[in-house]
Design an enzyme around this catalytic site. Structure first.
Site, PDB file in Angstrom:
ATOM      1  N   ARG A  70     -11.599  29.002-115.101  1.00 17.14           N
ATOM      2  CA  ARG A  70     -10.498  29.806-115.625  1.00 17.14           C
ATOM      3  C   ARG A  70     -10.089  30.833-114.582  1.00 17.14           C
ATOM      4  O   ARG A  70     -10.934  31.417-113.916  1.00 17.14           O
ATOM      5  CB  ARG A  70     -10.928  30.539-116.897  1.00 17.14           C
ATOM      6  N   TYR A 198      -7.490  22.627-114.901  1.00 20.15           N
ATOM      7  CA  TYR A 198      -8.843  22.948-115.365  1.00 20.15           C
ATOM      8  C   TYR A 198      -8.836  23.233-116.874  1.00 20.15           C
ATOM      9  O   TYR A 198      -8.008  24.019-117.362  1.00 20.15           O
ATOM     10  CB  TYR A 198      -9.423  24.159-114.599  1.00 20.15           C
ATOM     11  N   GLY A 199      -9.784  22.673-117.585  1.00 16.40           N
ATOM     12  CA  GLY A 199      -9.848  22.736-119.048  1.00 16.40           C
ATOM     13  C   GLY A 199      -9.527  24.093-119.667  1.00 16.40           C
ATOM     14  O   GLY A 199      -8.654  24.197-120.526  1.00 16.40           O
ATOM     15  N   LYS A 207      -9.162  28.419-125.443  1.00 14.57           N
ATOM     16  CA  LYS A 207      -9.165  29.865-125.190  1.00 14.57           C
ATOM     17  C   LYS A 207      -7.794  30.480-125.483  1.00 14.57           C
ATOM     18  O   LYS A 207      -7.701  31.586-125.993  1.00 14.57           O
ATOM     19  CB  LYS A 207      -9.561  30.136-123.737  1.00 14.57           C
ATOM     20  N   HIS A 227     -15.211  34.754-130.198  1.00  7.15           N
ATOM     21  CA  HIS A 227     -15.872  33.917-129.191  1.00  7.15           C
ATOM     22  C   HIS A 227     -17.338  33.772-129.604  1.00  7.15           C
ATOM     23  O   HIS A 227     -18.223  34.371-129.011  1.00  7.15           O
ATOM     24  CB  HIS A 227     -15.741  34.625-127.833  1.00  7.15           C
ATOM     25  N   SER A 249     -19.767  34.367-121.534  1.00 10.40           N
ATOM     26  CA  SER A 249     -19.788  33.006-120.990  1.00 10.40           C
ATOM     27  C   SER A 249     -21.050  32.827-120.139  1.00 10.40           C
ATOM     28  O   SER A 249     -21.474  33.766-119.461  1.00 10.40           O
ATOM     29  CB  SER A 249     -18.555  32.781-120.113  1.00 10.40           C
ATOM     30  N   CYS A 251     -24.195  32.369-121.064  1.00 15.31           N
ATOM     31  CA  CYS A 251     -25.442  32.974-121.550  1.00 15.31           C
ATOM     32  C   CYS A 251     -26.157  32.042-122.527  1.00 15.31           C
ATOM     33  O   CYS A 251     -27.059  32.455-123.242  1.00 15.31           O
ATOM     34  CB  CYS A 251     -25.178  34.308-122.225  1.00 15.31           C
ATOM     35  N   GLY A 252     -25.736  30.772-122.608  1.00 11.33           N
ATOM     36  CA  GLY A 252     -26.500  29.794-123.389  1.00 11.33           C
ATOM     37  C   GLY A 252     -26.053  29.630-124.840  1.00 11.33           C
ATOM     38  O   GLY A 252     -26.878  29.302-125.690  1.00 11.33           O
ATOM     39  N   THR A 254     -24.135  27.262-126.120  1.00  9.62           N
ATOM     40  CA  THR A 254     -24.240  25.857-126.532  1.00  9.62           C
ATOM     41  C   THR A 254     -25.705  25.516-126.813  1.00  9.62           C
ATOM     42  O   THR A 254     -26.023  24.851-127.801  1.00  9.62           O
ATOM     43  CB  THR A 254     -23.643  24.939-125.450  1.00  9.62           C
ATOM     44  N   ASP A 278     -18.651  27.622-129.580  1.00 10.06           N
ATOM     45  CA  ASP A 278     -17.845  28.526-128.749  1.00 10.06           C
ATOM     46  C   ASP A 278     -16.931  29.469-129.532  1.00 10.06           C
ATOM     47  O   ASP A 278     -16.751  30.599-129.113  1.00 10.06           O
ATOM     48  CB  ASP A 278     -16.999  27.690-127.776  1.00 10.06           C
ATOM     49  N   ARG A 376     -18.124  20.141-116.173  1.00 16.65           N
ATOM     50  CA  ARG A 376     -18.079  20.201-117.639  1.00 16.65           C
ATOM     51  C   ARG A 376     -18.209  18.839-118.308  1.00 16.65           C
ATOM     52  O   ARG A 376     -17.879  17.812-117.717  1.00 16.65           O
ATOM     53  CB  ARG A 376     -16.725  20.795-118.060  1.00 16.65           C
TER      54      ARG A 376
HETATM   55  C1  OXD Z   1     -16.045  30.141-121.395  1.00 16.32           C
HETATM   56  C2  OXD Z   1     -16.032  28.749-121.865  1.00 16.32           C
HETATM   57  O1  OXD Z   1     -15.721  30.402-120.222  1.00 16.32           O
HETATM   58  O2  OXD Z   1     -16.400  28.523-123.028  1.00 16.32           O
HETATM   59  O3  OXD Z   1     -16.392  31.021-122.190  1.00 16.32           O
HETATM   60  O4  OXD Z   1     -15.630  27.851-121.109  1.00 16.32           O
HETATM   61 MN    MN Z   2     -16.645  30.278-124.187  1.00 15.03          MN
END
Ligand code: OXD
Ligand code: MN
Length: 600
Positions: A70, A198-199, A207, A227, A249, A251-252, A254, A278, A376
């Protein structure tokens, strides 16, 4: 054309006039369409087909090398008044925003197809859900949106003749970083993203809509767009409590959302159910409690570091129907990434499409990555073995606890609980993380990231804190608020807490606290577990380590207070007085504790 919605038809025509695609294709979301688009992208090289025996339905995509994350510096909130965007956002006036981006969009789709992608964030027709339509010249985007959202004809049917939708326009244009802009027009319910593939910049439901635009709508309409991951913790009696958790973002989130209970707790009968990894959309229901949905249908997760130890459920999830971006391709058309399960292959093609082998160094003598550190996976959450069976429930799940977290080597104890909702909002507003070696910038430097929303709040954050306080006043059964820190270290920099599945022990304490079932000690920063109140069955941690993990050092907090006030000051008069009141209250509790130490 699959719709009779006049506003939509007119807008598509208007955008096509500006971008001048060769053709406009309306997406219906069918399997036939997916197959056709996939084959077309494979033919042009936009996607690489992977080993279909080992990775059925999986493909690989490579982005431009300057387009791998991003771009916050190129992301703007375009509101009529600059103050409404706040110091937390880059700002441009809507006129200038449309003009600047419009110049890049002009004729950007010549020789290309414009796809019309109708999508729903949240189950189609749920009272939580919002509809968007993304116009894009990228098949990669269409196929990703198909995983990340509910996409296709059912959404248009729901939209009907007059329904409202977020107008999302995307073009890769020439992928030139100097002609890249991610523009949000909250007052018009519109997003324009140009020059990126980019996603995070181009999957506009994520986002851009589900956080930046949705946070603005949520303030206006009286709900929360956050978030946050959402997970269910099933106790041995079969009862499931749901928690929502915000971490900056990387910090784990998922990993936590898909946690597998450690043996000690598994044998007691605990299970985890993944609702989202997320984003959470939360509303107050008629019962006075907070209910939440995950507006997404897929996970867009970081690949490196994902392995059978850190996240076995994610490993199972990404074995099929997954789009990979920027990882290393092995000769047998399977994949490899750093800190995955396998050792490095003797050869492969790196994320930039170049021949690669282990030990290759760049001109500065640094090892060349096989997979980009921000490579990703895009995978349907329904593939995850721990997925909740309430994914499509229109009512979502009731949230018992909200958890904030950051990466602090010394300051914050493993877990603590806010005294009440306003104190919890203050806790969220003061969230911060220290940079790790993997991040750009000075190591150890503290980055403030309130509610993990700093890059994602679509309006002035001072007003956002106010909205959180107001939400608390509206609820008769608010969730309790907690802060966790898995990252406290000893003097040599080793983590004190083992992390991974063991985090469930902390979640168990949190849930027990919401039922007044667990013990805690009152400290100046909140309620901290008494050492024996955490269930440590099967985990061998010394008494000293446990004490260190739960310690509140008032001297460290005194320093922290200074950095908090610097951060708050940038919001000037707009910061709610109640937040300053919480700040003053914390100052005086810390001061008192220091005095008590000096004169016990
Ligand atoms: C972030 C993401 O950057 O979820 O927070 O990709
Ligand atoms: Mn995120």
């Amino acid at each position: 054309m699959l719709t009779k919605n006049k506003a939509l038809i007119n807008w598509v025509e208007e955008m096509a006039k500006m971008c001048e695609p060769d053709q406009v294709v309306w997406c219906d979301g069918s399997d036939v369409e997916k197959e056709r688009l996939m084959q077309e992208a494979i033919k042009t090289g936009e996607l690489i087909e992977l080993n279909q025996e080992k990775l059925p339905g999986c493909t690989l995509h490579r982005t431009a090398t300057n387009d791998v994350a991003r771009t916050e510096n190129l992301t703007f909130i375009c509101t009529s008044k600059k103050e409404d965007a706040g110091p937390n956002n880059n700002w441009m006036s809507p006129e200038e925003g449309y003009k600047k981006a419009g110049e890049i969009f002009k004729q950007s789709m010549v020789g290309r197809t414009m796809y019309v992608v109708p999508f729903s964030m949240g189950p189609v027709g749920s009272p939580f859900s919002k509809i968007g339509v993304e116009l894009t010249d990228s098949i990669y985007v269409v196929l990703n949106m198909r995983i990340m959202t509910r996409m296709g004809k059912a959404v248009l049917d729901r939209l009907g003749y007059q329904g409202e939708f977020t107008k999302c326009l995307h073009s890769k244009a020439d992928l030139d970083i100097n002609r890249r802009l991610i523009m949000h027009f909250p007052e018009d319910n519109a997003i324009w993203s140009v020059g990126s593939g980019y996603g995070g910049n181009v999957l506009l439901g994520k986002k851009c809509l589900a956080l930046r635009i949705a946070s603005y709508l949520a303030k206006k309409e009286g709900w929360l767009a956050e978030h946050m991951l959402i997970m269910g913790v099933e106790d041995p009696s079969g009862h499931i409590d749901y928690v929502a958790a915000a971490f900056p973002s990387a910090c784990g989130k998922t990993n936590l959302a898909m946690l597998i209970p450690p043996e000690g707790l598994k044998s007691k009968g605990y299970r985890i159910w993944t609702v989202g990894d997320d984003i959470a959309w939360m509303q107050i229901d008629s019962d006075g409690a907070l209910w939440a949905i995950n507006p997404e249908a897929g996970c867009f997760g970081v690949v490196p570091g994902t392995n059978s130890k850190t996240n076995p459920n994610a490993m199972a999830m990404i074995r099929k129907d997954t789009i990979y971006t920027n990882v290393l391709l092995k000769p047998d058309k399977t994949l490899w990434w750093e800190d995955g399960d396998d050792s490095a292959p003797p050869e492969g093609i790196d994320w930039q499409g170049r021949p690669w082998k282990p030990g290759l160094l760049d001109q500065n003598g640094k090892p060349i990555d096989g997979a980009h550190p921000n490579s990703r996976f895009t995978a349907p959450i329904a593939n995850c073995p721990s997925v909740t069976n309430r994914l499509e429930h229109h009512h979502g799940v009731q949230i018992s606890a909200i958890i904030f977290g950051g990466r602090r080597a010394h300051l914050a104890p493993l877990v603590y609980e806010a005294f009440d909702w306003p104190h919890g909002v203050f806790m969220g507003a003061t969230m911060a993380s220290e940079r790790t070696a993997a991040q750009y910038g000075k190591q150890g430097e503290v980055r403030r990231d309130p509610m993990a929303m700093l890059p994602f709040c679509g309006y002035n954050m001072a007003d956002y804190f106010d909205h959180w306080l107001e939400m608390g006043r509206q609820m008769t059964k608010p969730p309790k608020i907690f802060n966790v820190n898995w990252f406290r270290t000893d003097e040599s920099g080793n983590f004190l807490w083992p992390g991974y599945g063991e985090n469930l022990r902390v979640l168990e304490w949190i849930i027990d606290r919401t039922k007044d079932k667990a013990k805690a000690a009152k400290t100046p920063i909140g309620y901290v577990p008494t050492p024996e109140s955490l269930d440590m069955t099967g985990l061998d941690l010394s008494k000293e380590t446990m004490e260190h993990l739960l310690e509140v050092n008032p001297k460290d907090w005194e320093e922290e207070l200074e950095s908090i006030s610097d951060f708050f000051n940038q919001f000037g008069d707009r910061l709610p007085q109640l937040i300053w009141d919480e700040y003053e209250a914390l100052c005086s509790r810390i001061k008192k504790r220091i005095e008590n130490y000096a004169h016990p």
